[in-house]
Design a protein around this motif. Structure first.
Motif, PDB file in Angstrom:
ATOM      1  N   ASP A 696     101.060  21.719 115.232  1.00 51.93           N
ATOM      2  CA  ASP A 696      99.901  21.492 116.112  1.00 51.93           C
ATOM      3  C   ASP A 696      99.211  22.795 116.483  1.00 51.93           C
ATOM      4  OD1 ASP A 696     100.411  18.803 116.044  1.00 51.93           O
ATOM      5  OD2 ASP A 696     101.590  18.807 117.885  1.00 51.93           O
ATOM      6  N   ALA A 697     100.016  23.828 116.734  1.00 56.14           N
ATOM      7  CA  ALA A 697      99.426  25.122 117.120  1.00 56.14           C
ATOM      8  C   ALA A 697      98.639  25.724 115.957  1.00 56.14           C
ATOM      9  CB  ALA A 697     100.537  26.081 117.559  1.00 56.14           C
ATOM     10  N   PHE A 699      97.265  24.184 113.431  1.00 59.77           N
ATOM     11  CA  PHE A 699      96.066  23.409 113.141  1.00 59.77           C
ATOM     12  C   PHE A 699      94.994  23.632 114.205  1.00 59.77           C
ATOM     13  CE2 PHE A 699      93.537  19.557 112.357  1.00 59.77           C
ATOM     14  CZ  PHE A 699      93.461  19.608 110.972  1.00 59.77           C
ATOM     15  N   SER A 700      95.406  23.681 115.474  1.00 62.57           N
ATOM     16  CA  SER A 700      94.442  23.875 116.564  1.00 62.57           C
ATOM     17  C   SER A 700      93.737  25.221 116.438  1.00 62.57           C
ATOM     18  CB  SER A 700      95.150  23.778 117.921  1.00 62.57           C
ATOM     19  OG  SER A 700      95.695  22.496 118.101  1.00 62.57           O
ATOM     20  N   GLU A 701      94.477  26.246 116.022  1.00 58.84           N
ATOM     21  CA  GLU A 701      93.900  27.585 115.898  1.00 58.84           C
ATOM     22  C   GLU A 701      92.778  27.633 114.861  1.00 58.84           C
ATOM     23  OE1 GLU A 701      97.004  30.260 114.935  1.00 58.84           O
ATOM     24  OE2 GLU A 701      97.939  30.201 116.912  1.00 58.84           O
ATOM     25  N   ILE A 703      90.788  24.965 113.800  1.00 59.48           N
ATOM     26  CA  ILE A 703      89.828  23.863 113.823  1.00 59.48           C
ATOM     27  C   ILE A 703      88.392  24.374 113.682  1.00 59.48           C
ATOM     28  CG2 ILE A 703      88.753  22.188 115.392  1.00 59.48           C
ATOM     29  CD1 ILE A 703      91.561  21.334 116.217  1.00 59.48           C
ATOM     30  N   GLU A 704      88.068  25.445 114.366  1.00 54.48           N
ATOM     31  CA  GLU A 704      86.705  25.973 114.302  1.00 54.48           C
ATOM     32  C   GLU A 704      86.343  26.389 112.883  1.00 54.48           C
ATOM     33  OE1 GLU A 704      83.023  26.767 116.232  1.00 54.48           O
ATOM     34  OE2 GLU A 704      84.841  25.709 116.865  1.00 54.48           O
ATOM     35  N   ARG A 742      83.954  18.967 114.702  1.00 54.96           N
ATOM     36  CA  ARG A 742      85.280  19.362 115.198  1.00 54.96           C
ATOM     37  C   ARG A 742      86.174  18.134 115.401  1.00 54.96           C
ATOM     38  NH1 ARG A 742      82.029  22.832 119.417  1.00 54.96           N
ATOM     39  NH2 ARG A 742      81.829  24.843 118.303  1.00 54.96           N
ATOM     40  N   ASN A 743      85.605  17.075 115.961  1.00 49.69           N
ATOM     41  CA  ASN A 743      86.393  15.853 116.170  1.00 49.69           C
ATOM     42  C   ASN A 743      86.851  15.254 114.849  1.00 49.69           C
ATOM     43  OD1 ASN A 743      86.243  15.935 118.954  1.00 49.69           O
ATOM     44  ND2 ASN A 743      84.413  14.641 119.069  1.00 49.69           N
ATOM     45  N   LYS A 746      89.821  17.231 113.750  1.00 48.90           N
ATOM     46  CA  LYS A 746      91.012  16.904 114.548  1.00 48.90           C
ATOM     47  C   LYS A 746      91.678  15.617 114.080  1.00 48.90           C
ATOM     48  CE  LYS A 746      89.363  19.171 118.775  1.00 48.90           C
ATOM     49  NZ  LYS A 746      88.868  18.936 120.162  1.00 48.90           N
TER      50      LYS A 746
END
Length: 857
Positions: A696-697, A699-701, A703-704, A742-743, A746
């Motif tokens: 999760d970390a 992937f979140s990093e 996303i942009e 972005r959504n 996600k």
């Protein structure tokens, strides 16, 4: 059920049953004969007479049927059966609650010559809506004068339920049905009766195997050719399931109905007694639903499916109720069979159903697992649910097998273990057999070979079977093996049945497979030699656990592809007495550990891991499971434990990681409780483990960056695929549009899980995969639904013309309402996903629940 307007006729072969049972109640103050055990007798209806009573109870209808004379005087020549009754436990888990069932069938008595006496239908109705026939091949099928008028007439069209235990295309009744009524006939034959006719369908191994073998038989066995013409064909499988075969003249479909935690034959045991009339109670339950369907004008297939559930419930309640705790005071058959009360042994909702694969492709048959068809969730989601909430909740509707403390959901393991269980049961029952029962078990080190077979044996006879362990790789000489045989013999002389594990039996001893020749005489003749003396071993169960071969085929060299290499192997195998050893085996099982054995076929490894992890948590860290049965474990820890590519030492490694974590005083298994990377390296690839841990970390990093890359791909689309502002560079997009992209990013992992893929962070840029057409369509449909909901929640509405200011969009319609061009454009956008993920060092892991044969299409 309320009385119906449906006219029902029930008839067939006639039998009356003479019951006799002994009561140990004695009257010490009475006459002399009253001081002895009392023998009681009663006469009850059987065959068509019993079926008519059951149908009347189940439907509430006025049933037209034959009847015995009111005088009680039985007609001459009527068929009679005599049965001994005795009290048995109502169920296995209620040994103190007793009901009477059949302990022994003593035989039939009938006319000296000719067919048994039959009885006519009283007030027969040629316009009957439903005709139910009980054909036991005792004369009714050849006596046209006793057939219902609605069947005799070629001009009527009643719905017919034709129950038979000895099907034949040559009997007169079947020819009449086939000629005039086949389209309206439901044929019912019990599974064991089909097997007795030469239809080779396995029993009690797995639901998948039984179902697939039926489909093969109905497609290929000439014995079933005439039955396959029936529009509706039902095969009840004892108390636990049924198969429903439909043939509409153009296509066929088969459906399996089953109890997930049982298998055919598992509920009806010798220790619980027997019951006649089981098939009749099933038919009565089926009739209940069909009558309701006729009143409501429901589709007949729908009524049959519901009726099969009713039938399975009825047959179980009929069996478990037996003749009651007090025969004289109990109603038989009991009306309670067809009413639902509290604390029932079974509810209709527990009975599951699934379409059976209709394929002659052996790959398709071998890789079909009900778990894949029965659950809409991905295998990884099911695995998470198992660990979090336990097997009982997560696998509520999935076939499982339990042997003592062993629970398995893998079809290959279920079939293997049940085969071993059947062998051991048969061996224990055969009192005259004196040589050992020999079984082989294969699996990688740490896969749990010893545990699995021990639990199977213990679930059968824990007080009789006693385990012995010998590791042949640690024996130094032949006298060491002889000493082991003496220990086996000593235990056998004590009246026990030794369960003897010869671990690493395939290890070297004076050459490759050197131990094998010393087992040939003990396996074949039940003796071993010590000098010039032969010693009998007695009864024992030999379990040969492989140490160098992980499967039976590998042990026999069948996995060797090169012909020259195989010939060389086989010469050595023969010299070591390998074929002689194999010929003495009576069964084998391949134990599948937590590692994936085959990337194309073995997709259930993640389920095996989940079940092992849940068992370890319950056994070693019970404090991490709350009062609701939920395991307290961090999502990252759980993901890493389930998704890491390989455990170096199989289940031992998973257990070691749990034991190495600091959990003694923990309330939840957090990432901080895990051992250091250096310690993890002993059991897994620590870098891969960490990447799953930090999924999760990671992937979140990114996303942009992923959103920007995806937007750049969109700029390459033709202008008619863009919506005005989509053609603008990323830094010029309005924030609302950026958030939409972005959504989407996600939700890509969630979308991929719907088709059983996962996103994995890797160190080097991977090669992007290509989705199949089917996968692409499923992903596009999922993304369209997600996008539509997001739009509607922010105020957008459907309109034929696109207008960003008024929030109007022409594509805000269900997927199936989109034109082909719009669907193709959405699918084209999905094709960019693997590339933009790969550019950010994310690989798409092929954790598929598709069949091997489907992936080859």
């Amino acid at each position: 059920m309320k009385e119906t307007k449906v006219h029902i006729v029930v008839t067939g072969d006639i039998v009356v049953n003479d019951h006799q049972w002994q009561s140990n109640q004695k009257n010490t103050a009475g006459l002399n004969w009253q001081r002895f055990p009392q023998l009681s007798r009663t006469i009850t209806s059987g065959a068509a007479l019993l079926l008519a009573k059951l149908v009347a109870l189940s439907t509430g209808a006025d049933v037209h049927s034959p009847a015995l004379p009111a005088t009680g005087q039985l007609p001459a020549g009527i068929l009679r059966s005599t049965l001994e009754l005795a009290p048995f436990p109502r169920t296995m888990d209620k040994p103190d609650s007793k009901v009477y069932r059949v302990s022994e069938f003593l035989g039939f008595s009938g006319p000296a010559s000719g067919t048994p006496t039959l009885l006519p239908v009283i007030n027969d109705n040629i316009n009957a809506d439903l005709v139910i026939i009980d054909d036991n091949n005792d004369g009714f099928n050849s006596r046209e004068e006793f057939w219902p008028l609605a069947v005799q007439s070629p001009d009527t069209s009643p719905l017919i339920i034709y129950k038979t235990n000895n099907p034949s295309k040559s009997n007169a009744l079947w020819r009449q049905i086939e000629r005039h009524h086949l389209a309206n006939t439901i044929v019912i034959i019990y599974g064991d009766d089909l097997r007795a006719q030469g239809v080779n369908i396995s029993k009690g191994l797995s639901w998948e195997k039984t179902a697939l073998e039926f489909v093969w038989q109905i497609n290929n066995n000439p014995i079933l050719t005439y039955l396959a013409k029936a529009r509706h064909f039902i095969i009840p499988l004892e108390l636990e399931g049924a198969i429903y075969y439909q043939n509409d003249g153009e296509s066929t479909e088969s459906r399996l109905f089953f109890l997930p935690n049982e298998i055919e034959g598992s509920l009806q045991k010798e220790s619980l007694g027997r019951m006649y009339g089981l098939s009749s109670s099933f038919v009565a339950g089926l009739a209940r639903s069909i009558v309701a369907g006729l009143n409501n004008r429901d589709n007949i297939s729908k009524s049959i499916c519901e009726g099969i559930r009713e039938g399975i419930v009825a047959v179980q309640k009929y069996y478990f109720d037996g003749f009651g705790a007090n025969i004289a005071a109990s109603d038989f058959p009991s009306p309670g069979i067809f009413t639902e009360n509290e604390n029932e042994v079974i509810y209709k909702e527990q009975i599951q159903d699934v379409p059976i694969r209709n394929s002659n492709n052996p790959n398709c048959r071998a890789c079909w697992y009900i778990i894949k068809d029965k659950s809409s969730a991905s295998l990884s989601d099911i695995a998470y649910d198992i660990v979090k909430n336990g097997e009982k909740i997560a696998l509520k509707f999935i076939p499982t097998a339990k042997f003592g403390n062993l629970i398995t959901v893998d079809r290959a393991e279920i079939e293997g273990y049940r085969s071993i269980k059947n062998l051991i049961l048969e061996y224990i029952s055969a009192k005259t057999v004196v040589r050992p029962l020999s079984i082989a078990v294969f699996g990688t080190p740490g896969s749990g070979k010893s545990f699995g077979v021990t639990e199977v044996a213990s679930s059968i006879a824990p007080r009789l079977i006693q385990k012995l362990n010998f590791n042949l790789s640690q024996l130094q000489s032949l006298p060491d093996l002889i000493a082991a045989f003496h220990r086996v013999r000593d235990l056998s002389l004590e009246g026990k049945i030794p369960l003897v594990f010869f671990d690493e039996f395939d290890s070297a001893f004076n050459g490759n497979l050197g131990w094998l020749k010393y087992f040939l005489a003990p396996m074949q003749d039940g003796v071993f030699r010590e000098g010039d003396t032969l010693h009998p071993l007695g009864r024992a169960i030999f379990v040969f656990a492989g140490g160098t071969s992980s499967t039976y085929t590998e042990f026999c060299g069948e996995t060797i592809q090169d012909e020259t290499e195989y010939k060389q192997f086989y010469r050595q195998f023969q010299n070591a007495k390998g074929p002689d050893f194999v010929s003495r085996l009576r069964g084998y099982v391949n134990i599948l550990g937590p590692n994936q054995t085959d990337e194309q076929r073995d997709h259930l490894f993640i389920i095996r891991r989940a079940m092992l992890l849940r068992a370890l948590l319950e056994r070693k860290t019970l404090h991490l499971i709350n009062e609701q049965g939920q395991a307290q474990i961090d999502d990252g820890v759980l993901r890493a434990l389930l998704k890491v590519p390989r455990y170096k030492h199989e289940s031992r490694s998973m257990e070691a990681i749990l034991e190495m974590s600091r959990l003694a005083n923990a309330k939840k298994w957090e990432q901080s409780h895990l051992p250091s990377l250096e310690q993890l390296r002993l059991h897994v690839d620590e870098e891969q483990f960490t990447r799953h841990l930090m999924h999760d970390a990671f992937f979140s990093e990114r996303i942009e960056q992923l959103a920007m890359n995806l937007h750049e791909k969109y700029l390459l689309l033709p202008k008619d695929s863009q919506q005005g502002h989509c053609a603008e560079p990323w830094d010029q997009l309005p924030e609302e549009r950026k958030n939409a992209v972005r959504n989407l990013i996600k939700h890509i992992p969630s979308a991929l899980r719907k088709i059983n893929y996962d996103v994995v962070s890797v160190t080097e840029k991977p090669e992007p995969i290509q989705f199949t057409d089917n996968e692409l369509r499923l992903l596009a449909e999922y993304e369209h639904k997600r996008w539509s909901l997001e739009k509607k929640e922010t105020g957008w509405k459907q309109c034929d013309l696109y207008n960003v200011h008024k929030k109007l969009h022409p594509l805000l319609v269900p997927w199936d309402s989109l034109d082909a061009d719009s669907q193709n454009k959405i699918m084209e956008r999905v094709t960019y996903w693997p590339a933009i993920l790969a550019e950010s060092n994310f690989a798409i892991d092929r954790l598929k629940s598709l069949c091997y044969c489907e992936t080859q299409a």
